[in-house]
Design a protein around this motif. Structure first.
Motif, mmCIF file in Angstrom:
data_model
loop_
_atom_site.group_PDB
_atom_site.id
_atom_site.type_symbol
_atom_site.label_atom_id
_atom_site.label_comp_id
_atom_site.label_asym_id
_atom_site.label_seq_id
_atom_site.Cartn_x
_atom_site.Cartn_y
_atom_site.Cartn_z
ATOM 1 N N GLU A 39 0.886 -1.149 0.010
ATOM 2 C CA GLU A 39 0.211 0.128 0.024
ATOM 3 C C GLU A 39 0.866 1.154 -0.064
ATOM 4 N N ILE A 40 2.011 1.248 -0.168
ATOM 5 C CA ILE A 40 3.117 2.434 0.121
ATOM 6 C C ILE A 40 2.662 3.452 -1.099
ATOM 7 N N VAL A 44 2.051 7.318 0.482
ATOM 8 C CA VAL A 44 2.914 8.592 -0.092
ATOM 9 C C VAL A 44 1.763 9.521 -0.410
ATOM 10 N N GLU A 45 0.689 9.167 -1.368
ATOM 11 C CA GLU A 45 -0.100 10.032 -1.651
ATOM 12 C C GLU A 45 -0.835 10.833 -0.433
ATOM 13 N N LEU A 46 -1.201 9.923 0.594
ATOM 14 C CA LEU A 46 -1.668 10.754 1.746
ATOM 15 C C LEU A 46 -0.764 11.675 2.428
ATOM 16 N N ILE A 47 0.534 11.015 2.489
ATOM 17 C CA ILE A 47 1.619 11.980 3.044
ATOM 18 C C ILE A 47 1.598 13.487 2.544
ATOM 19 N N VAL A 48 1.524 13.500 1.372
ATOM 20 C CA VAL A 48 1.819 14.807 0.381
ATOM 21 C C VAL A 48 0.641 15.375 0.523
ATOM 22 N N TYR A 64 9.150 -2.174 7.446
ATOM 23 C CA TYR A 64 9.279 -0.898 6.832
ATOM 24 C C TYR A 64 8.833 0.079 7.481
ATOM 25 N N TYR A 65 9.653 1.113 7.585
ATOM 26 C CA TYR A 65 9.220 2.356 8.026
ATOM 27 C C TYR A 65 9.197 3.579 7.310
#
Length: 80
Positions: A39-40, A44-48, A64-65
């Motif tokens: 789901e990475i 990433v989309e949500l982080i941005v 994974y962190y």
């Protein structure tokens, strides 16, 4: 850098990232354990989306962190 709780799915990630965007000090960095590397892209989309920056992805013993920094979140925009 503080270690935040882990997230199991996109829903949990969304909730955590909203919270982080509103509470992290400008320039603060957190480390978030993700349970599903598949789901990475969504993470990433949500982080941005929430004004945060993905600095790095670390793999440690199969875990994974996400290393996330507040560069553009609501706390960085105050007083601008």
């Amino acid at each position: 850098m503080r270690v935040q709780k882990s997230v199991k799915n996109v829903r949990e990630a969304r909730e955590l990232l909203i919270e982080l965007s509103n509470t992290m000090e400008c320039g603060e960095t957190v480390k978030v354990l993700i349970k599903n590397i598949n789901e990475i892209q969504r993470y990433v989309e949500l982080i941005v989306k929430y004004g945060l920056s993905l600095i790095d992805v670390e793999e440690v013993n199969g875990d994974y962190y996400l290393i996330i920094e507040n560069r553009f979140g609501s706390r960085c925009m105050q007083g601008v």
